[in-house]
Motif scaffolding. Structure first.
Motif, mmCIF file in Angstrom:
data_model
loop_
_atom_site.group_PDB
_atom_site.id
_atom_site.type_symbol
_atom_site.label_atom_id
_atom_site.label_comp_id
_atom_site.label_asym_id
_atom_site.label_seq_id
_atom_site.Cartn_x
_atom_site.Cartn_y
_atom_site.Cartn_z
ATOM 1 N N ALA A 7 23.545 60.109 21.211
ATOM 2 C CA ALA A 7 23.838 58.756 21.680
ATOM 3 C C ALA A 7 24.522 58.029 20.530
ATOM 4 C CB ALA A 7 22.557 58.037 22.086
ATOM 5 N N ALA A 8 25.765 57.635 20.734
ATOM 6 C CA ALA A 8 26.550 57.032 19.657
ATOM 7 C C ALA A 8 25.964 55.695 19.222
ATOM 8 C CB ALA A 8 27.996 56.838 20.122
ATOM 9 N N GLY A 9 26.120 55.388 17.939
ATOM 10 C CA GLY A 9 25.610 54.146 17.388
ATOM 11 C C GLY A 9 26.030 52.900 18.139
ATOM 12 N N PRO A 10 27.314 52.776 18.576
ATOM 13 C CA PRO A 10 27.723 51.572 19.285
ATOM 14 C C PRO A 10 26.963 51.310 20.582
ATOM 15 C CG PRO A 10 29.651 52.697 18.428
ATOM 16 C CD PRO A 10 28.475 53.605 18.178
ATOM 17 N N ARG A 11 26.313 52.329 21.157
ATOM 18 C CA ARG A 11 25.500 52.086 22.356
ATOM 19 C C ARG A 11 24.300 51.195 22.049
ATOM 20 N NH1 ARG A 11 24.854 51.645 26.342
ATOM 21 N NH2 ARG A 11 23.771 53.239 27.517
ATOM 22 N N PHE A 12 23.933 51.085 20.790
ATOM 23 C CA PHE A 12 22.781 50.274 20.401
ATOM 24 C C PHE A 12 23.189 48.867 19.969
ATOM 25 C CE2 PHE A 12 21.680 54.669 20.099
ATOM 26 C CZ PHE A 12 20.348 54.748 20.486
ATOM 27 N N GLY A 13 24.469 48.549 20.128
ATOM 28 C CA GLY A 13 24.951 47.255 19.682
ATOM 29 C C GLY A 13 25.885 46.629 20.687
ATOM 30 N N ILE A 14 26.543 45.588 20.240
ATOM 31 C CA ILE A 14 27.434 44.791 21.080
ATOM 32 C C ILE A 14 28.803 44.737 20.425
ATOM 33 C CG2 ILE A 14 27.855 42.461 21.990
ATOM 34 C CD1 ILE A 14 24.761 42.134 21.985
ATOM 35 N N GLY A 15 29.829 44.958 21.219
ATOM 36 C CA GLY A 15 31.185 44.774 20.738
ATOM 37 C C GLY A 15 31.701 45.842 19.804
ATOM 38 N N GLY A 16 31.107 47.031 19.822
ATOM 39 C CA GLY A 16 31.627 48.118 19.006
ATOM 40 C C GLY A 16 30.996 48.270 17.642
ATOM 41 N N HIS A 56 19.796 43.208 16.698
ATOM 42 C CA HIS A 56 21.035 43.985 16.580
ATOM 43 C C HIS A 56 20.887 44.937 15.406
ATOM 44 C CE1 HIS A 56 25.687 43.965 16.821
ATOM 45 N NE2 HIS A 56 25.192 44.502 17.919
ATOM 46 N N PRO A 57 20.641 46.228 15.672
ATOM 47 C CA PRO A 57 20.735 46.959 16.931
ATOM 48 C C PRO A 57 19.546 46.707 17.855
ATOM 49 C CG PRO A 57 19.920 48.415 15.225
ATOM 50 C CD PRO A 57 20.262 47.121 14.541
ATOM 51 N N SER A 58 19.682 47.178 19.098
ATOM 52 C CA SER A 58 18.615 47.038 20.080
ATOM 53 C C SER A 58 18.650 48.233 21.034
ATOM 54 C CB SER A 58 18.759 45.724 20.846
ATOM 55 O OG SER A 58 17.630 45.508 21.684
ATOM 56 N N TYR A 59 17.689 48.259 21.940
ATOM 57 C CA TYR A 59 17.554 49.358 22.899
ATOM 58 C C TYR A 59 18.692 49.290 23.917
ATOM 59 C CZ TYR A 59 15.306 52.325 26.445
ATOM 60 O OH TYR A 59 15.016 53.307 27.361
ATOM 61 N N PRO A 60 19.499 50.330 24.056
ATOM 62 C CA PRO A 60 20.696 50.272 24.918
ATOM 63 C C PRO A 60 20.406 49.914 26.364
ATOM 64 C CG PRO A 60 20.781 52.208 23.506
ATOM 65 C CD PRO A 60 19.420 51.607 23.331
ATOM 66 N N ASN A 61 19.337 50.462 26.941
ATOM 67 C CA ASN A 61 19.055 50.176 28.343
ATOM 68 C C ASN A 61 18.675 48.717 28.560
ATOM 69 O OD1 ASN A 61 19.596 52.831 29.089
ATOM 70 N ND2 ASN A 61 17.492 53.479 28.783
ATOM 71 N N ALA A 62 18.068 48.099 27.550
ATOM 72 C CA ALA A 62 17.771 46.668 27.646
ATOM 73 C C ALA A 62 19.061 45.858 27.590
ATOM 74 C CB ALA A 62 16.825 46.253 26.520
ATOM 75 N N LEU A 63 19.970 46.232 26.700
ATOM 76 C CA LEU A 63 21.263 45.546 26.632
ATOM 77 C C LEU A 63 22.009 45.682 27.955
ATOM 78 C CD1 LEU A 63 22.460 46.607 23.054
ATOM 79 C CD2 LEU A 63 21.444 44.426 23.738
ATOM 80 N N ASP A 64 21.954 46.868 28.559
ATOM 81 C CA ASP A 64 22.613 47.087 29.846
ATOM 82 C C ASP A 64 22.007 46.192 30.927
ATOM 83 O OD1 ASP A 64 24.214 48.980 28.652
ATOM 84 O OD2 ASP A 64 23.090 50.706 29.425
ATOM 85 N N ALA A 65 20.671 46.078 30.928
ATOM 86 C CA ALA A 65 20.003 45.253 31.938
ATOM 87 C C ALA A 65 20.377 43.784 31.777
ATOM 88 C CB ALA A 65 18.486 45.432 31.838
ATOM 89 N N ILE A 66 20.471 43.335 30.538
ATOM 90 C CA ILE A 66 20.827 41.935 30.278
ATOM 91 C C ILE A 66 22.240 41.653 30.767
ATOM 92 C CG2 ILE A 66 21.292 40.287 28.417
ATOM 93 C CD1 ILE A 66 18.920 41.683 26.914
ATOM 94 N N ARG A 67 23.162 42.568 30.471
ATOM 95 C CA ARG A 67 24.542 42.388 30.934
ATOM 96 C C ARG A 67 24.613 42.446 32.467
ATOM 97 N NH1 ARG A 67 25.493 46.485 26.997
ATOM 98 N NH2 ARG A 67 26.238 45.675 25.000
#
Length: 511
Positions: free
Chosen positions: A452-461, A211-222
């Motif tokens: 690409a906004a910072g919150p896209r690289f994290g969870i929950g804002g 945290h932070p992490s790659y946004p597309n990976a977070l999307d795939a996990i969700r």
């Protein structure tokens, strides 16, 4: 659920009591910043008031007042006497839109997967153009080899043997002995991660992520129905270099993996998978040392967690620091690789390295997604992998120059920003002077850039105070981009009402 000990929170707080305001307010302010910056993950149970007061050497009344203030501000849940858990307050009602105008409503600016319109400087993509002649030559050679494959059906879930042999040889040379049977070719790294998730994780399974992490990976996990479990980076010595000025223009914040936190989450939550990017972390560009790799492998094994390592950026080693592939420390590691960052995203060629049993399992799971990748691209990729080092020296030299240019431009035009020095990869992770990342992203097209906004690289804002800035553009384009960032920030400073945080960051294509 994760929890934080009193000693762990005390270490993160550092020198928090400056004496400028009442102690409970200072304590609450620092805890709030830790949550907003992602260094304390959301839904983490904080230590009891008594335990924290003893660890900090302050009165329990002060800690109680600080926790109470954080609850009022919406950063803590739970009441006095129970374990308070961290959260991000919702500042605007669902559906609220703070900005209007034709540029901000353009679908090409917000729809995932769409490139930016002509004339817009795209800072949402951290990618390079093709290594031109090298890629073209590889496809020319592949064209002469294609006729030999035409009598076959053209389906191969594992991938062409020459490419798998070439990838295996690279791992063996790097210190991780590998056979072709341990390699499966995929249509890029994102495709590889989706196959792994489909094969090894079920709905509601926990997946540890940085945290932070790659946004597309977070999307795939969700999207797989899994629950990402964030572990924050810790700030090491020299945290936050204002405008990247220390040690000249190339200095930056020494952020690193918090191994104690990683080991604690692995032990407490025993996630099914752990997804990490040690070479070089996206978005911060940090490199995990070999000793930490060894500790991580052992901790994952002890927890029964499958360690998934994304090495897509490994070849972009700007400072030449040598590390072993994480797979060299354990045969149980699952590794993702790709040519997208080193050569060209248009190749859409990646791979998974794992045990032969797991590779067969991945191939079986893949058939519900596709029946194999295009063979022409794989023939070309085999040539590129066998001569992987050919385009890299020139690319790395150009990236070093662009990195230096970006950090110097930030220091000159945005001195209040703090840029983490990236030792590799394609981007710098910048701490902003205020929580304005989403607001900057929304108004940026008016100034000719896409972000690409910072919150896209994290969870929950989290990460409203952060922005990833790629240095993949030539210096003149970088200068135009930084000047546009300066103008956008000036606009926000002149109109304070625009600084409010949106419910969520705009969805943009990110690479």
């Amino acid at each position: 659920m994760s929890s934080l000990t009193a000693s762990g929170l005390s270490r993160l707080l550092g020198e928090w009591n400056a004496g400028a305001t009442p102690g409970y307010r200072e304590l609450a302010d620092v805890v709030r910043l830790l949550v907003l910056d992602g260094r304390v993950a959301l839904d983490t149970a904080l230590p009891s008031e008594r335990a924290l007061s003893e660890a900090l050497g302050v009165s329990r009344t002060m800690v109680t007042a600080a926790y109470g203030l954080l609850r009022e501000q919406g950063f803590l849940t739970g009441g006095q006497g129970s374990r308070s858990r961290t959260r991000i307050p919702r500042l605007t009602p669902a559906g609220t839109t703070l900005f209007t105008g034709p540029a901000r409503n353009d679908p090409a600016l917000t729809a995932p997967g769409l490139a930016a319109p002509e004339g817009l400087i795209d800072l949402a993509y951290a990618s390079l153009p093709a290594s031109g002649e090298v890629v073209h030559r590889a496809f020319a050679a592949a064209l002469t080899e294609l006729p030999a494959l035409l009598p076959g059906f053209g389906y191969d879930a594992l991938g062409l043997l020459p490419l798998r042999e070439a990838v295996a040889a690279r791992y063996t040379a790097a210190g991780a002995p590998t056979t072709a049977g341990q390699i499966m070719v995929t249509s890029g790294a994102q495709h590889a991660l989706n196959i792994i998730l489909r094969s090894l994780a079920g709905r509601q399974d926990r997946v540890l992520v940085e945290h932070p992490s790659y946004p597309n990976a977070l999307d795939a996990i969700r999207a797989a129905g899994c629950r990402p479990v964030p572990v924050a980076f810790s700030a090491g010595p020299g945290t936050g270099t204002r405008g990247a000025r220390a040690h000249g223009a190339l200095a930056g914040a020494a952020q690193a993996w918090d191994m104690a936190a990683l080991q604690a989450v692995l032990q407490q939550q025993r996630p099914r998978l752990a997804y990490v990017v040690p070479d070089f972390h996206n978005p911060t560009g940090q490199l995990m040392p070999d000793l930490q790799r060894r500790h991580l492998v052992r901790a994952a094994a002890a927890a029964g967690t499958v360690l998934v390592v994304d090495e897509t950026l490994r070849e972009l080693n700007l400072d030449g620091v040598e590390t072993a592939p994480v797979a060299a420390f354990s045969p149980a590691v699952v590794t993702i690789g790709s040519l997208s960052k080193s050569h060209w995203g248009g190749l859409r060629t990646g791979w998974i390295r794992a045990s032969e049993d797991l590779v067969q399992r991945f191939a079986a799971a893949r058939t519900s997604l596709d029946l194999g990748g295009p063979l022409m691209e794989q023939l070309a990729a085999a040539h590129l992998v066998r001569a992987l080092d050919e385009p890299l020296p020139a690319r790395i030299a150009a990236l070093r120059d662009s990195r230096a240019a970006l950090l110097e431009l930030l220091a000159g035009h945005l001195p209040e920003w703090e840029a983490t020095y990236p030792s590799g990869g394609l981007s710098a992770w910048c701490r902003l002077p205020a929580p304005i990342s989403t607001a900057l992203t929304v108004i940026a097209p008016d100034f000719g850039i896409r972000l690409a906004a910072g919150p896209r690289f994290g969870i929950g804002g989290a990460f409203e105070r952060y922005l990833r800035v790629p240095f993949t553009l030539p210096p003149d384009k970088l200068e135009a981009a930084v000047l546009a960032l300066r103008s956008a920030q000036d606009r926000l400073e002149a109109a304070p009402q625009l600084r409010r945080t949106l419910k969520s960051a705009p969805a943009v294509a990110i690479a």
